[in-house]
Design an enzyme around this catalytic site. Structure first.
Site, PDB file in Angstrom:
ATOM      1  N   CYS A 111       0.811  -1.225   0.000  1.00  0.00           N
ATOM      2  CA  CYS A 111       0.000   0.000   0.000  1.00  0.00           C
ATOM      3  C   CYS A 111       0.844   1.275   0.000  1.00  0.00           C
ATOM      4  CB  CYS A 111      -0.956   0.006   1.181  1.00  0.00           C
ATOM      5  SG  CYS A 111      -2.034  -1.432   1.182  1.00  0.00           S
ATOM      6  N   HIS A 248      -3.219   7.243   2.878  1.00  0.00           N
ATOM      7  CA  HIS A 248      -3.691   5.949   2.372  1.00  0.00           C
ATOM      8  C   HIS A 248      -5.068   5.666   2.984  1.00  0.00           C
ATOM      9  CE1 HIS A 248      -4.097   1.861   1.320  1.00  0.00           C
ATOM     10  NE2 HIS A 248      -3.746   1.364   2.490  1.00  0.00           N
ATOM     11  N   ASN A 278     -10.305   0.214   0.449  1.00  0.00           N
ATOM     12  CA  ASN A 278      -8.836   0.281   0.464  1.00  0.00           C
ATOM     13  C   ASN A 278      -8.324  -0.255  -0.879  1.00  0.00           C
ATOM     14  OD1 ASN A 278      -6.108  -0.216   0.777  1.00  0.00           O
ATOM     15  ND2 ASN A 278      -6.293  -1.097   2.834  1.00  0.00           N
TER      16      ASN A 278
HETATM   17  N1  COA Z   1     -18.423  -8.311   9.915  1.00  0.00           N
HETATM   18  C1  COA Z   1     -18.825  -8.646  11.139  1.00  0.00           C
HETATM   19  N2  COA Z   1     -17.996  -9.020  12.116  1.00  0.00           N
HETATM   20  C2  COA Z   1     -16.679  -9.070  11.813  1.00  0.00           C
HETATM   21  C3  COA Z   1     -16.188  -8.736  10.545  1.00  0.00           C
HETATM   22  C4  COA Z   1     -17.111  -8.348   9.568  1.00  0.00           C
HETATM   23  N3  COA Z   1     -16.761  -8.012   8.327  1.00  0.00           N
HETATM   24  N4  COA Z   1     -14.850  -8.855  10.553  1.00  0.00           N
HETATM   25  C5  COA Z   1     -14.498  -9.244  11.787  1.00  0.00           C
HETATM   26  N5  COA Z   1     -15.616  -9.385  12.554  1.00  0.00           N
HETATM   27  C6  COA Z   1     -15.717  -9.807  13.937  1.00  0.00           C
HETATM   28  C7  COA Z   1     -14.520 -10.589  14.418  1.00  0.00           C
HETATM   29  O1  COA Z   1     -14.670 -11.952  14.066  1.00  0.00           O
HETATM   30  C8  COA Z   1     -14.600 -10.381  15.920  1.00  0.00           C
HETATM   31  O2  COA Z   1     -15.560 -11.279  16.435  1.00  0.00           O
HETATM   32  P1  COA Z   1     -15.317 -12.007  17.859  1.00  0.00           P
HETATM   33  O3  COA Z   1     -15.201 -10.894  18.855  1.00  0.00           O
HETATM   34  O4  COA Z   1     -16.540 -12.854  18.014  1.00  0.00           O
HETATM   35  O5  COA Z   1     -14.054 -12.775  17.683  1.00  0.00           O
HETATM   36  C9  COA Z   1     -15.181  -8.975  16.064  1.00  0.00           C
HETATM   37  O6  COA Z   1     -15.745  -8.639  14.776  1.00  0.00           O
HETATM   38  C10 COA Z   1     -14.148  -7.912  16.411  1.00  0.00           C
HETATM   39  O7  COA Z   1     -13.029  -8.130  15.604  1.00  0.00           O
HETATM   40  P2  COA Z   1     -11.786  -7.177  15.699  1.00  0.00           P
HETATM   41  O8  COA Z   1     -10.696  -7.716  14.839  1.00  0.00           O
HETATM   42  O9  COA Z   1     -11.475  -6.868  17.132  1.00  0.00           O
HETATM   43  O10 COA Z   1     -12.391  -5.848  15.051  1.00  0.00           O
HETATM   44  P3  COA Z   1     -11.689  -4.454  14.921  1.00  0.00           P
HETATM   45  O11 COA Z   1     -12.468  -3.429  15.631  1.00  0.00           O
HETATM   46  O12 COA Z   1     -10.213  -4.549  15.187  1.00  0.00           O
HETATM   47  O13 COA Z   1     -11.859  -4.171  13.357  1.00  0.00           O
HETATM   48  C11 COA Z   1     -10.666  -4.298  11.285  1.00  0.00           C
HETATM   49  C12 COA Z   1     -11.318  -5.084  12.435  1.00  0.00           C
HETATM   50  C13 COA Z   1     -10.077  -5.290  10.297  1.00  0.00           C
HETATM   51  C14 COA Z   1     -11.752  -3.461  10.612  1.00  0.00           C
HETATM   52  C15 COA Z   1      -9.571  -3.363  11.873  1.00  0.00           C
HETATM   53  O14 COA Z   1      -8.711  -4.105  12.713  1.00  0.00           O
HETATM   54  C16 COA Z   1      -8.771  -2.714  10.792  1.00  0.00           C
HETATM   55  O15 COA Z   1      -9.273  -1.951   9.997  1.00  0.00           O
HETATM   56  N6  COA Z   1      -7.470  -2.947  10.771  1.00  0.00           N
HETATM   57  C17 COA Z   1      -6.596  -2.412   9.747  1.00  0.00           C
HETATM   58  C18 COA Z   1      -6.720  -3.254   8.500  1.00  0.00           C
HETATM   59  C19 COA Z   1      -6.103  -2.592   7.308  1.00  0.00           C
HETATM   60  O16 COA Z   1      -6.235  -1.410   7.135  1.00  0.00           O
HETATM   61  N7  COA Z   1      -5.428  -3.384   6.488  1.00  0.00           N
HETATM   62  C20 COA Z   1      -4.799  -2.937   5.306  1.00  0.00           C
HETATM   63  C21 COA Z   1      -3.583  -2.176   5.625  1.00  0.00           C
HETATM   64  S1  COA Z   1      -2.877  -1.463   4.221  1.00  0.00           S
END
Ligand code: COA
Length: 321
Positions: A111, A248, A278
């Site tokens: 990215c 980004h 993204n």
């Molecule tokens: N829909 C519903 N629930 C979802 C889900 C979705 N699309 N994706 C994950 N969950 C669930 C998980 O399974 C978890 O469930 P559990 O508590 O029963 O285990 C719960 O939601 C919380 O997951 P968590 O990982 O703590 O959520 P979060 O608040 O950290 O958000 C992201 C997850 C991926 C949105 C966040 O971590 C993020 O944006 N990270 C950066 C990713 C990124 O930008 N990547 C590219 C970089 S260039």
């Protein structure tokens, strides 16, 4: 000597996919995705490739700059989702737009790829190897995303953005910083090619993108304010001097976290991730092109461009528009 962005362009696949549509494929909801990421829909390829989208974006950038393809000396294509291993995406772009006098090659820094490519163009111009360049970020992430994994498939989109740059005496890019941390490569990875040969028994390591979302989140919120600070120091500016921060477009909450750490109002962080998701290396030039076409970039404005991603990689650039 520096380089100045003279024109911008972008291109998106025709097909859009809403959160509701994905909610029909995996256990998720529009509300969850919007609240956790700010994303509402994204564009997904039904045949467009990294090269076809980038070629469109490059042609538009040239048109915006009032230059012809024959004048281009260098084409740098940032992508981690090339359609083919060989020929590279940049050579395919060269062929599609008819830039027969250019040197063309790809660069993959996930990215942060567009920023790394922009810095490379700067270095080529500084070294006197080229006087201008087309720099593009282009991705078809829909082909490496696991559409059964709700943790990743809701985040990404396809698209391309491009800039045409030329050497300039004053203004243009004022400061640049790049960082890589290969020890944390497993945080965001995709090992998609077969590794078996008659001479080597490879290990099955998964064909799709794998991600530790929380780790990436905290890396971005901690590291990007520091990286932006370094780039501003190099350019002799402070955060107060910056008109817009073009980051980004990974997640609205990441951008809000960075704005808070920099003590800058969120209104100076334009976003389009609600409509495109993204798009990895394409996200910064895509947003830059939107702002340019809307007339929101005025001569003399100071901009910060900053990105982060797999590798891990990150970078920031300070420029005068
Ligand atoms: N829909 C519903 N629930 C979802 C889900 C979705 N699309 N994706 C994950 N969950 C669930 C998980 O399974 C978890 O469930 P559990 O508590 O029963 O285990 C719960 O939601 C919380 O997951 P968590 O990982 O703590 O959520 P979060 O608040 O950290 O958000 C992201 C997850 C991926 C949105 C966040 O971590 C993020 O944006 N990270 C950066 C990713 C990124 O930008 N990547 C590219 C970089 S260039």
């Amino acid at each position: 000597m520096s380089i100045k962005i003279m024109g911008t362009g972008s291109a998106l696949p025709v097909r859009t996919v809403t959160n509701d549509e994905i909610a029909g494929m995996v256990d998720t909801s529009d509300q969850w995705v919007r609240e956790r990421t700010g994303i509402g829909s994204r564009h997904v390829s039904t045949g467009e490739t990294a090269a076809s989208l980038a070629a469109q974006a490059c042609s538009l950038a040239l048109k915006d700059a009032g230059r012809t393809a024959q004048e281009v000396e260098l084409i740098l294509a940032a992508t981690c989702t090339p359609e083919d291993v060989v020929p590279c995406t940049a050579c395919q772009i060269q062929d599609r737009i008819g830039a027969e006098n250019a040197v063309a090659f790809d660069l993959n820094a996930a990215c942060a790829g567009f920023l790394f490519a922009l810095h490379t163009a700067w270095a080529y111009v500084e070294a006197g190897i080229a006087a201008n360049a087309l720099v593009t970020g282009s991705e078809i992430l829909s082909k490496i995303v696991d559409w059964e994994d709700r943790g990743t498939c809701v985040l990404f989109g396809d698209g391309a953005g491009a800039v045409y740059v030329e050497k300039c005496g004053e203004g243009g890019i004022l400061g640049f910083v790049q960082h890589s941390d290969g020890s944390r490569g497993s945080v965001l990875s995709c090992v998609s090619r077969p590794t078996e040969t008659p001479f080597f028994r490879g290990q099955e390591s998964g064909r799709y993108l794998k991600m530790d979302g929380r780790e990436i989140f905290s890396f971005a919120v901690r590291q990007i304010p520091l990286t932006i600070g370094e780039a501003l120091d190099k350019g002799g500016l402070s955060v107060q001097d910056v008109d817009l921060f073009i980051l980004h477009q990974a997640n609205r909450r990441i951008i809000e976290g960075i704005a808070k750490r920099l003590s800058v109002d969120i209104s100076r962080f334009p976003m389009n991730l609600d409509r495109v998701g993204n798009t990895s290396s394409a996200s910064i030039p895509l947003l830059l092109d939107e702002l340019n076409r809307e007339g929101r970039l005025k001569k003399g404005m100071r901009l910060v461009l900053s990105g982060f991603g797999g590798g891990l990689t990150c970078g920031a650039c300070v420029l005068e528009w």
